[in-house]
Design an enzyme around this catalytic site. Sequence first.
Site, PDB file in Angstrom:
ATOM      1  CB  SER A  18      12.512   1.900   5.672  1.00 17.18           C
ATOM      2  OG  SER A  18      11.939   2.914   6.469  1.00 17.18           O
ATOM      3  CG  ASP A  62       5.728   4.953   2.524  1.00 16.82           C
ATOM      4  OD1 ASP A  62       5.830   5.788   3.442  1.00 16.82           O
ATOM      5  OD2 ASP A  62       6.657   4.198   2.199  1.00 16.82           O
ATOM      6  CG  HIS A  93       7.148   2.394   5.331  1.00 17.00           C
ATOM      7  ND1 HIS A  93       7.903   3.150   4.464  1.00 17.00           N
ATOM      8  CD2 HIS A  93       8.004   2.004   6.316  1.00 17.00           C
ATOM      9  CE1 HIS A  93       9.139   3.232   4.898  1.00 17.00           C
ATOM     10  NE2 HIS A  93       9.236   2.530   6.025  1.00 17.00           N
TER      11      HIS A  93
END
Length: 302
Positions: free
Chosen positions: A151, A242, A272
């Site tokens: 991320s 995502d 995610h």
Amino acid sequence: MTDTITDYSWLPAEIRAFIDRTLAAYPADAVDFSIAQQRAFYDKLCRDFDRPHPPGLTATDETIAGVPCRRYVPTKPLAGVTGIYFHGGGFVVGGLESHDAIVAELAEQAGLTMIAVDYRLVPEHPHPAAYDDCAAVVDAVPGPKVVAGDSAGGTLAASISATRGDIIGQVLIYPGLGGGPEMPSFTRHAKAPMLSAEECLYYEKIRYGGAEPPRGDITARPLDAEVFGDLPPTAIFTAEADPLASGGVEYAARLAEEGVPVSLTEEPGMVHGYLRARHMSPGARDSFARIAQALRALAEGD
């Protein structure tokens, strides 16, 4: 025009259970709470998914270039190469504890000494503070290095690879690379569980202290680079559900166009943050193993 998915009942049962378990600790509207409350939610979430370290692995806290770090040495480490890991959390939450079990297991499975970096967070320390901390650690660690992150940490890893030397590979796990609303996944999965398009915009806004994203600044948005041919061999892992997924696709395409060895793996049925589901979901577990294999292969120069 891409339609927005609103029903995610098609996700695997184990991933739906993972989402429910996550939301019990970190509510879907967490960004509406104070920063202190967001961090408290995240700390609770991390504790809920925490796991013991693999037997034989050692973990030692140390300070590198003034930045708190944690070094993980597996039972059979590859000599001469170091992995450096940057945690996710939207640049707002997370630290050495939040990703402790993740980095420990990656180190052991990859057979690679890993250093986790506790970079400064926003809003107290707006961009480029996090990048500066990561760059300082990378510059201070001798020898060839593989950088990795999930991320926001994937964003940092890609920015570091674009600007520092001695990086022989990078592993980007559902990274935020830039592009944003114009990317197909940003619309298609705008309402995705675990990370929505609205939350992406929130994290971007807070990262820059409310200012507009600095276009053309690869320390902030790796996709803004003009040249990609000098980047190291790369492995990218995206989650199907995502909003950030298309950024990984675009980044991989630009690397391939300029002759950089790159692999792109879209993990079907994943969301995610699925690294935390590795002990609940066969798909997440298999992806975790692929990520560790990619780390090892890049460290060995394969």
